[in-house]
Write a protein that holds these residues in place. Sequence first.
Motif, PDB file in Angstrom:
ATOM      1  N   ARG A  54       0.839  -1.208   0.000  1.00 32.28           N
ATOM      2  CA  ARG A  54       0.000   0.000   0.000  1.00 32.28           C
ATOM      3  C   ARG A  54       0.864   1.243   0.000  1.00 32.28           C
ATOM      4  O   ARG A  54       0.611   2.192  -0.729  1.00 32.28           O
ATOM      5  CB  ARG A  54      -0.915   0.033   1.231  1.00 32.28           C
ATOM      6  CG  ARG A  54      -1.939  -1.075   1.271  1.00 32.28           C
ATOM      7  CD  ARG A  54      -2.868  -1.000   0.093  1.00 32.28           C
ATOM      8  NE  ARG A  54      -3.931  -1.974   0.197  1.00 32.28           N
ATOM      9  CZ  ARG A  54      -5.171  -1.761  -0.229  1.00 32.28           C
ATOM     10  NH1 ARG A  54      -5.480  -0.608  -0.798  1.00 32.28           N
ATOM     11  NH2 ARG A  54      -6.076  -2.691  -0.111  1.00 32.28           N
ATOM     12  N   LEU A  55       1.853   1.240   0.876  1.00 34.60           N
ATOM     13  CA  LEU A  55       2.749   2.399   0.953  1.00 34.60           C
ATOM     14  C   LEU A  55       3.455   2.591  -0.381  1.00 34.60           C
ATOM     15  O   LEU A  55       3.589   3.709  -0.884  1.00 34.60           O
ATOM     16  CB  LEU A  55       3.778   2.211   2.074  1.00 34.60           C
ATOM     17  CG  LEU A  55       3.225   2.185   3.503  1.00 34.60           C
ATOM     18  CD1 LEU A  55       4.359   2.028   4.502  1.00 34.60           C
ATOM     19  CD2 LEU A  55       2.426   3.449   3.807  1.00 34.60           C
ATOM     20  N   ARG A  56       3.887   1.495  -0.960  1.00 35.98           N
ATOM     21  CA  ARG A  56       4.574   1.573  -2.245  1.00 35.98           C
ATOM     22  C   ARG A  56       3.648   2.133  -3.322  1.00 35.98           C
ATOM     23  O   ARG A  56       4.025   3.017  -4.103  1.00 35.98           O
ATOM     24  CB  ARG A  56       5.075   0.191  -2.652  1.00 35.98           C
ATOM     25  CG  ARG A  56       5.813   0.209  -3.968  1.00 35.98           C
ATOM     26  CD  ARG A  56       6.282  -1.164  -4.390  1.00 35.98           C
ATOM     27  NE  ARG A  56       5.184  -1.990  -4.875  1.00 35.98           N
ATOM     28  CZ  ARG A  56       5.331  -2.985  -5.742  1.00 35.98           C
ATOM     29  NH1 ARG A  56       6.534  -3.295  -6.190  1.00 35.98           N
ATOM     30  NH2 ARG A  56       4.306  -3.690  -6.131  1.00 35.98           N
ATOM     31  N   THR A  57       2.426   1.615  -3.349  1.00 36.75           N
ATOM     32  CA  THR A  57       1.442   2.070  -4.338  1.00 36.75           C
ATOM     33  C   THR A  57       1.207   3.568  -4.238  1.00 36.75           C
ATOM     34  O   THR A  57       1.004   4.259  -5.236  1.00 36.75           O
ATOM     35  CB  THR A  57       0.113   1.326  -4.129  1.00 36.75           C
ATOM     36  OG1 THR A  57       0.337  -0.058  -4.377  1.00 36.75           O
ATOM     37  CG2 THR A  57      -0.967   1.836  -5.054  1.00 36.75           C
ATOM     38  N   THR A  58       1.259   4.065  -3.008  1.00 38.22           N
ATOM     39  CA  THR A  58       1.033   5.494  -2.822  1.00 38.22           C
ATOM     40  C   THR A  58       2.314   6.302  -3.017  1.00 38.22           C
ATOM     41  O   THR A  58       2.324   7.509  -2.751  1.00 38.22           O
ATOM     42  CB  THR A  58       0.478   5.759  -1.422  1.00 38.22           C
ATOM     43  OG1 THR A  58       1.336   5.119  -0.465  1.00 38.22           O
ATOM     44  CG2 THR A  58      -0.915   5.223  -1.279  1.00 38.22           C
ATOM     45  N   GLY A  59       3.371   5.629  -3.465  1.00 32.50           N
ATOM     46  CA  GLY A  59       4.567   6.360  -3.841  1.00 32.50           C
ATOM     47  C   GLY A  59       5.550   6.640  -2.729  1.00 32.50           C
ATOM     48  O   GLY A  59       6.445   7.474  -2.897  1.00 32.50           O
ATOM     49  N   MET A  60       5.394   5.965  -1.603  1.00 33.17           N
ATOM     50  CA  MET A  60       6.391   6.184  -0.549  1.00 33.17           C
ATOM     51  C   MET A  60       7.717   5.577  -0.985  1.00 33.17           C
ATOM     52  O   MET A  60       7.755   4.423  -1.396  1.00 33.17           O
ATOM     53  CB  MET A  60       5.945   5.564   0.778  1.00 33.17           C
ATOM     54  CG  MET A  60       6.936   5.845   1.899  1.00 33.17           C
ATOM     55  SD  MET A  60       6.516   5.106   3.491  1.00 33.17           S
ATOM     56  CE  MET A  60       5.274   6.226   4.088  1.00 33.17           C
ATOM     57  N   PRO A  61       8.809   6.353  -0.914  1.00 33.23           N
ATOM     58  CA  PRO A  61      10.091   5.787  -1.311  1.00 33.23           C
ATOM     59  C   PRO A  61      10.547   4.710  -0.336  1.00 33.23           C
ATOM     60  O   PRO A  61      10.183   4.724   0.852  1.00 33.23           O
ATOM     61  CB  PRO A  61      11.052   6.975  -1.304  1.00 33.23           C
ATOM     62  CG  PRO A  61      10.365   8.051  -0.559  1.00 33.23           C
ATOM     63  CD  PRO A  61       8.906   7.778  -0.590  1.00 33.23           C
ATOM     64  N   ILE A  62      11.360   3.809  -0.836  1.00 32.90           N
ATOM     65  CA  ILE A  62      11.794   2.668  -0.038  1.00 32.90           C
ATOM     66  C   ILE A  62      12.536   3.098   1.218  1.00 32.90           C
ATOM     67  O   ILE A  62      12.354   2.519   2.281  1.00 32.90           O
ATOM     68  CB  ILE A  62      12.635   1.707  -0.912  1.00 32.90           C
ATOM     69  CG1 ILE A  62      11.671   0.823  -1.717  1.00 32.90           C
ATOM     70  CG2 ILE A  62      13.575   0.864  -0.081  1.00 32.90           C
ATOM     71  CD1 ILE A  62      12.328  -0.278  -2.496  1.00 32.90           C
ATOM     72  N   ARG A  63      13.349   4.135   1.110  1.00 33.26           N
ATOM     73  CA  ARG A  63      14.104   4.543   2.305  1.00 33.26           C
ATOM     74  C   ARG A  63      13.166   4.987   3.426  1.00 33.26           C
ATOM     75  O   ARG A  63      13.461   4.809   4.606  1.00 33.26           O
ATOM     76  CB  ARG A  63      15.111   5.640   1.972  1.00 33.26           C
ATOM     77  CG  ARG A  63      14.495   6.929   1.525  1.00 33.26           C
ATOM     78  CD  ARG A  63      15.503   8.052   1.342  1.00 33.26           C
ATOM     79  NE  ARG A  63      14.805   9.231   0.864  1.00 33.26           N
ATOM     80  CZ  ARG A  63      14.330   9.394  -0.369  1.00 33.26           C
ATOM     81  NH1 ARG A  63      14.517   8.438  -1.270  1.00 33.26           N
ATOM     82  NH2 ARG A  63      13.681  10.471  -0.717  1.00 33.26           N
ATOM     83  N   MET A  64      11.994   5.524   3.061  1.00 27.36           N
ATOM     84  CA  MET A  64      11.040   5.939   4.092  1.00 27.36           C
ATOM     85  C   MET A  64      10.308   4.728   4.655  1.00 27.36           C
ATOM     86  O   MET A  64      10.067   4.648   5.861  1.00 27.36           O
ATOM     87  CB  MET A  64      10.050   6.949   3.507  1.00 27.36           C
ATOM     88  CG  MET A  64       9.432   7.866   4.558  1.00 27.36           C
ATOM     89  SD  MET A  64       8.309   9.074   3.808  1.00 27.36           S
ATOM     90  CE  MET A  64       9.431   9.921   2.696  1.00 27.36           C
ATOM     91  N   MET A  65       9.988   3.790   3.788  1.00 26.84           N
ATOM     92  CA  MET A  65       9.369   2.553   4.277  1.00 26.84           C
ATOM     93  C   MET A  65      10.328   1.845   5.226  1.00 26.84           C
ATOM     94  O   MET A  65       9.913   1.262   6.235  1.00 26.84           O
ATOM     95  CB  MET A  65       9.042   1.640   3.092  1.00 26.84           C
ATOM     96  CG  MET A  65       7.936   2.164   2.208  1.00 26.84           C
ATOM     97  SD  MET A  65       7.258   0.868   1.140  1.00 26.84           S
ATOM     98  CE  MET A  65       8.263   1.048  -0.312  1.00 26.84           C
ATOM     99  N   ARG A  66      11.611   1.930   4.905  1.00 28.76           N
ATOM    100  CA  ARG A  66      12.599   1.276   5.752  1.00 28.76           C
ATOM    101  C   ARG A  66      12.671   1.964   7.112  1.00 28.76           C
ATOM    102  O   ARG A  66      12.767   1.308   8.146  1.00 28.76           O
ATOM    103  CB  ARG A  66      13.960   1.268   5.069  1.00 28.76           C
ATOM    104  CG  ARG A  66      14.910   0.293   5.702  1.00 28.76           C
ATOM    105  CD  ARG A  66      16.011  -0.082   4.759  1.00 28.76           C
ATOM    106  NE  ARG A  66      16.687   1.101   4.253  1.00 28.76           N
ATOM    107  CZ  ARG A  66      17.600   1.082   3.284  1.00 28.76           C
ATOM    108  NH1 ARG A  66      17.897  -0.059   2.702  1.00 28.76           N
ATOM    109  NH2 ARG A  66      18.176   2.165   2.888  1.00 28.76           N
ATOM    110  N   GLU A  67      12.612   3.262   7.078  1.00 28.40           N
ATOM    111  CA  GLU A  67      12.618   4.024   8.331  1.00 28.40           C
ATOM    112  C   GLU A  67      11.411   3.608   9.189  1.00 28.40           C
ATOM    113  O   GLU A  67      11.547   3.369  10.392  1.00 28.40           O
ATOM    114  CB  GLU A  67      12.545   5.514   7.987  1.00 28.40           C
ATOM    115  CG  GLU A  67      12.784   6.441   9.164  1.00 28.40           C
ATOM    116  CD  GLU A  67      12.556   7.902   8.758  1.00 28.40           C
ATOM    117  OE1 GLU A  67      12.723   8.225   7.563  1.00 28.40           O
ATOM    118  OE2 GLU A  67      12.165   8.701   9.644  1.00 28.40           O
TER     119      GLU A  67
END
Lengths: 127, 127
Positions: A54-67
């Motif tokens: 979901r986060l990816r679909t909404t364009g969250m960059p990977i480094r933020m998902m990692r955070e």
Amino acid sequence: MTYSIAQAAERSGLSIDTLRYYERIGLVDPPARDSGGRRTYSDDDLGWLAFLTRLRTTGMPIRMMREYAQLRHRGAATAGRRKQMLFEHRASVRARIAELQSCLEVLDYKITHYEQIEHTFIEGITA
Amino acid sequence: MTYSIAQAAERSGLSIDTLRYYERIGLVDPPARDSGGRRTYSDDDLGWLAFLTRLRTTGMPIRMMREYAQLRHRGAATAGRRKQMLFEHRASVRARIAELQSCLEVLDYKITHYEQIEHTFIEGITA
DNA sequence: GTAGGAGCTGGAGTGCACTCCAGGTCAACC
DNA sequence: GGTTGACCTGGAGTGCACTCCAGCTCCTAC
């Protein structure tokens, strides 16, 4: 219930390679392994993957998902920070939707414009 | 009215390098040049750039924009094809908006969930 | 017991859309 | 006439998010 990597891939919509990649970069915790050393994903793992997508679909960059993943790993004490991240991300998603909607208007206008050209063209022929 | 590349960049929101890049790959026609060999962009050029940035914002890949640019170059005879492209693209933008909105719901849910955790936490402290 | 298929690892490769760079030209101002 | 600043070119480099590969290990079914 546990799942092979192929099943996890199918259910999450990610590729097998992407699942291993996400694990390598610390986006997902290493799942359990069976006696043969193969990954076995739990329902919890799949839930997290579903949220990540979901986060990816909404364009969250990977480094933020990692955070976010790292905060989550540190437990309930980081809940406020995580909520803040989601809050800000939600605002950016809303802004993105608004941006797309404004572009839609331009597309509508252009398409209408083309329809007028077509009509003119037909009138030109039939006149 | 004509514009230097710096002015065109400022008005289009693209970088100077991106303007030259778009020209190289055939997304924009080479603009006129002044006596010193410098690019001078016309209002028409800027209009096309503005439209391109809309397409880009909505996620149209460059190869598709280039296809559109090539059709446009071939004149009125390709208007139908171009309209069809925009029509299909509009559908994909609408789908994208719907997708984002569905993700927004998940974000809303999560944020609410965090708020509940906070309340529980506070109750836990004050209890 | 062997053939096949799923999965494993570390590392290299890919596609996209820019972005940066070196070394040069040109016009204008001091 | 020299310095400055904007712009020029061809080509190399970047960041992101995967994606693919070689060579290997396991388990299963025949």
